[in-house]
Design an enzyme around this catalytic site. Structure first.
Site, PDB file in Angstrom:
ATOM      1  CG  ASP A 159       4.814  10.150   3.117  1.00 43.77           C
ATOM      2  OD1 ASP A 159       5.210  10.152   2.088  1.00 43.77           O
ATOM      3  OD2 ASP A 159       4.401   9.172   3.851  1.00 43.77           O
ATOM      4  CG  ASP A 188       6.127   8.200  -1.417  1.00 46.00           C
ATOM      5  OD1 ASP A 188       6.477   8.544  -0.413  1.00 46.00           O
ATOM      6  OD2 ASP A 188       5.753   7.230  -1.832  1.00 46.00           O
ATOM      7  CG  HIS A 221       8.814   7.804   4.168  1.00 45.31           C
ATOM      8  ND1 HIS A 221       9.527   7.249   3.119  1.00 45.31           N
ATOM      9  CD2 HIS A 221       7.693   8.320   3.851  1.00 45.31           C
ATOM     10  CE1 HIS A 221       8.439   7.276   1.925  1.00 45.31           C
ATOM     11  NE2 HIS A 221       7.343   8.058   2.384  1.00 45.31           N
ATOM     12  CD  GLU A 230       5.059   5.726   4.419  1.00 42.08           C
ATOM     13  OE1 GLU A 230       3.880   5.756   4.634  1.00 42.08           O
ATOM     14  OE2 GLU A 230       5.611   5.358   3.388  1.00 42.08           O
ATOM     15  CD  GLU A 231       6.899   4.215   0.292  1.00 42.25           C
ATOM     16  OE1 GLU A 231       5.829   3.725   0.308  1.00 42.25           O
ATOM     17  OE2 GLU A 231       6.870   5.437  -0.084  1.00 42.25           O
TER      18      GLU A 231
END
Lengths: 477, 477
Positions: A367, A305, A293, A339-340
């Site tokens: 991820d 991340d 992501h 995504e977060e």
């Protein structure tokens, strides 16, 4: 016709037996086909360890763009960047998938402190994603410490006017730190929903980490079905501060904790998934997707991340092209957005795949950070799971021993289906929660070789999946 | 008597068969004995991950004492420290083994530079251990770049008056970085001996690392049998500087390189191995040794090399005591002195063991850094090698998959013998040569969990070795 059928059956049985025999004969070593695969995998690793682009891509993404929270100007820059690097790699086509994403902003730097026995202590704190702000002057209230949502619920109306302090720490005896995270994160995600219901003034949560340090870890929270008027501010404090506060509360249960944050949720903003692909040479209608992501939390640079997942995913395609490996099925690289806090990109991708009647036969997501490779987690039917596990001898020379059944990742799991083989890349997890969602998730925490070994690991399993997963009629989905 | 013999034989055979059967029955799972072992290993890991002392010991050793080159005041402090912590752990006895060690000192900070196309470039450089100094003004000479000792030898008298620049870099395609180190280190160790013979003025060596950065890596060198008057100064330059110099030499083959160092070898100095033990409950005359080396190079803090090995070795004993595991054989912890430049401590330890007719049945060394555990390297006879490899199912849940035959370590290998089982702890090697022998080998590069997992891994294999290696009559040495 019957004769032909019999001949075919005979041929099939003969080939089957012969293959079985070959396997038995070469039990200790590799079959001739496995030798070809072994050589190809070695080529991919050699190439990744000497001609990689991933580290410089990551430097560019993390240091020149930085943290990339959905809806921010940085995500727009990252989208442009993603399109550019995909084109540089020479994918057959590159495009953007428009998607509306949540747009939460942190506002001014948060403040927290309290006074215990006459000593004022400043507390490292950060608002949780989607939390509301405190009033301008902040919140000042007594604190009740709890270790779980149930313990909080049991307080009922005693919570009224208080700050609820969730302080259950990671179970450090779990070797896989993601399991420890899974055992704690409900406090962060649902704490405010539980406590808002009973009129608590706010919640503070111990940061999600194995270590005891001074860095607050942000992350998503949700008010669930709570009516808006019951929304209360939610924040994370550093693990060391959590320990100190817990001790202070034992000595001084009536101390008042103060925190102030000005975060807010703006209207949804336009953004994009970045998609590129190499067309398959034999069955281009069948698609393997590999992705990470592009968005990240705002406190750091979104390195582990998930900058690493993004650049590794693209490097899979780069390594294929560099080594003239032409996938039989279409290989699609996706930089997912959001995504977060929302996984809107993932949902949009799956929605469009369905709408366009695309046939996804597999996917791979990175991820879980960019640390040294350990293996893959397999989300597939039992036949394909066994097939993937049979590649252990090809993968273990590269430290890839873990090939267990499990989840794949938040961005590809909307593609799940009986005949879709989803895989999550699983690097070593020990250091991951030192950095996760903090200001420390920066480029310098990523080791070049570990990153490159990850790219090669991913390219290797995609090579094997492309070769065997669909074309092998025995396991045709 | 014959009857008794027959009965014993029968009993033996019956027990053997029964055990074999058990193993077959529980092929997929664990035998009842293995379940006990599995529980014990879990206890050791839980304890290490929650009650460890190793990280704080390491902080103390590296940050309060620092780099510990043999013969330095810091090594003496480290010896005192070692004795103190061993006593704190409550070993049955703790003592010092006197040993004379080489005493080489670096002197003033080294300087190197050259001018190419009118641009002066400063070069990160450090003298190699045991090198002689340059004249006070330094050396200024033209440079010949070579990639190997053979290539240097082929130059013969052309070397006269020149600086020979060894620039063969690590083979980054090797997954195990120690193999890449092994493929390059001859340049550092023997370069000066080869070139001194032919009248070269000095040697500079590309630093021993996978990465391209600005840190010179020191390490031992030797003049071999060269007569003293032929000794020439030897130094390492950073890998990035080596790349730049190589490029500059292509454009400007006559550039003159200047370097200056004031290192020297003083008379041997008195020092000590630090030894402590837990007496065995059943066969105390049989000894397992577990150790790392207390000395380090001077540029950094000796954290990964080998502070981590030292504290992990002591933690093995600590974990045994904490969990009330009483070894059947004597468990001896040794902090070896002078591994880096002489291995005098190792030789002294083995010499005294022989002199005192001690029966060492096994040993474990940790001297490959403090990164995440990967396994062990086994130096043992084939029966015991197989025995150790049979523990894979007990160890793999902790990421310990590598149980290959190989070397153990420089400090315990003088104890080698047909019936001595030596083991080297093998953590992940990817980051190791980023720090090795440089100013970057500092406490902050060590991850607490990775260190603790290493201690627990070591304690687990020592637990198994103590239980099965000697007492199991089938593999009695």
């Amino acid at each position: 016709m019957k004769k032909l059928s019999l001949l075919l059956l005979f041929t099939f049985l003969w080939v089957s037996c012969d293959q079985k025999q070959k396997k038995i004969i070469n039990k200790k070593g590799l079959s001739s086909e496995e030798k070809i695969d072994s050589t190809k995998i070695k080529t991919l690793f050699n190439s990744a360890l000497t001609q990689s682009k991933s580290y410089e891509w990551l430097r560019d993404l993390t240091q020149n763009i930085g943290g990339r929270l959905s809806g921010s100007p940085e995500t727009q820059k990252a989208v442009e960047w993603g399109k550019k690097v995909m084109k540089e790699v020479g994918l057959d086509s590159v495009w953007l998938q428009p998607v509306m994403v949540p747009h939460w902003v942190r506002g001014e730097k948060e403040i927290a402190n309290y006074t215990s026995n006459g000593i004022k202590k400043n507390v490292p704190i950060c608002a949780l994603g989607f939390s509301v702000a405190t009033p301008k002057a902040g919140i000042l209230a007594e604190v009740i410490e709890v270790k779980s949502l149930d313990e909080a619920r049991a307080l009922g109306n005693k919570m009224k006017g208080k700050i609820i302090f969730f302080n259950r720490s990671f179970d450090n005896t779990l070797i896989n730190t993601f399991k420890a995270y899974g055992g704690c994160v409900d406090q962060r995600v649902r704490g405010a929903a539980v406590c808002g219901e009973f009129g608590a003034k706010g919640v503070i949560v111990r940061s999600m980490t194995n270590s005891v340090d001074d860095y607050p870890h942000t992350g998503i929270m949700s008010y669930g079905n709570l009516p808006k008027e019951k929304y209360i501010p939610a924040a994370a404090i550093s693990s060391r501060a959590a320990n100190v506060l817990s001790d202070d509360l034992k000595l001084n249960p009536n101390l008042k904790f103060h925190f102030k944050q000005s975060c807010k949720t703006l209207p949804d903003a336009p953004s994009f998934n970045v998609v590129g692909e190499i067309k398959g040479t034999e069955t281009p209608e069948n698609i393997f997707v590999v992705g990470g992501h592009l968005d990240s939390w705002d406190l750091g640079e979104g390195a582990h991340d998930d900058g690493t997942g993004v650049v590794q995913s693209l490097e899979v395609a780069y390594l294929f092209k560099k080594n003239n490996i032409k996938p039989k099925n279409t290989l699609r690289v996706v930089f997912f957005m959001n995504e977060e806090n929302g996984t809107r990109g993932a949902k949009k991708y799956a929605e469009l795949a369905k709408l366009n009647k695309e046939n996804h036969i597999g996917g791979l997501e990175s991820d879980a950070g960019g640390h040294t490779p350990r293996g893959f987690s397999i989300d597939a039917n039992s036949v394909n799971t066994k097939l993937l596990q049979s590649w252990k001898k090809l993968l273990s020379p590269y430290g890839l021993h873990d090939l267990d059944k499990g989840g794949s990742g938040a961005d590809i799991s909307p593609l799940r289906g009986e005949n879709v083989t989803l895989v999550g890349y699983r690097p070593d997890s020990q250091r991951y929660f030192d950095y996760h969602h903090t200001s420390r998730d920066t480029f310098d925490k990523v080791n070049k070789r570990e990153l490159e070994l990850g790219s090669a690991s991913m390219a290797s399993i995609i090579y094997l999946m492309d070769k065997y997963l669909y074309s092998n009629t025995m396991v045709k989905p």
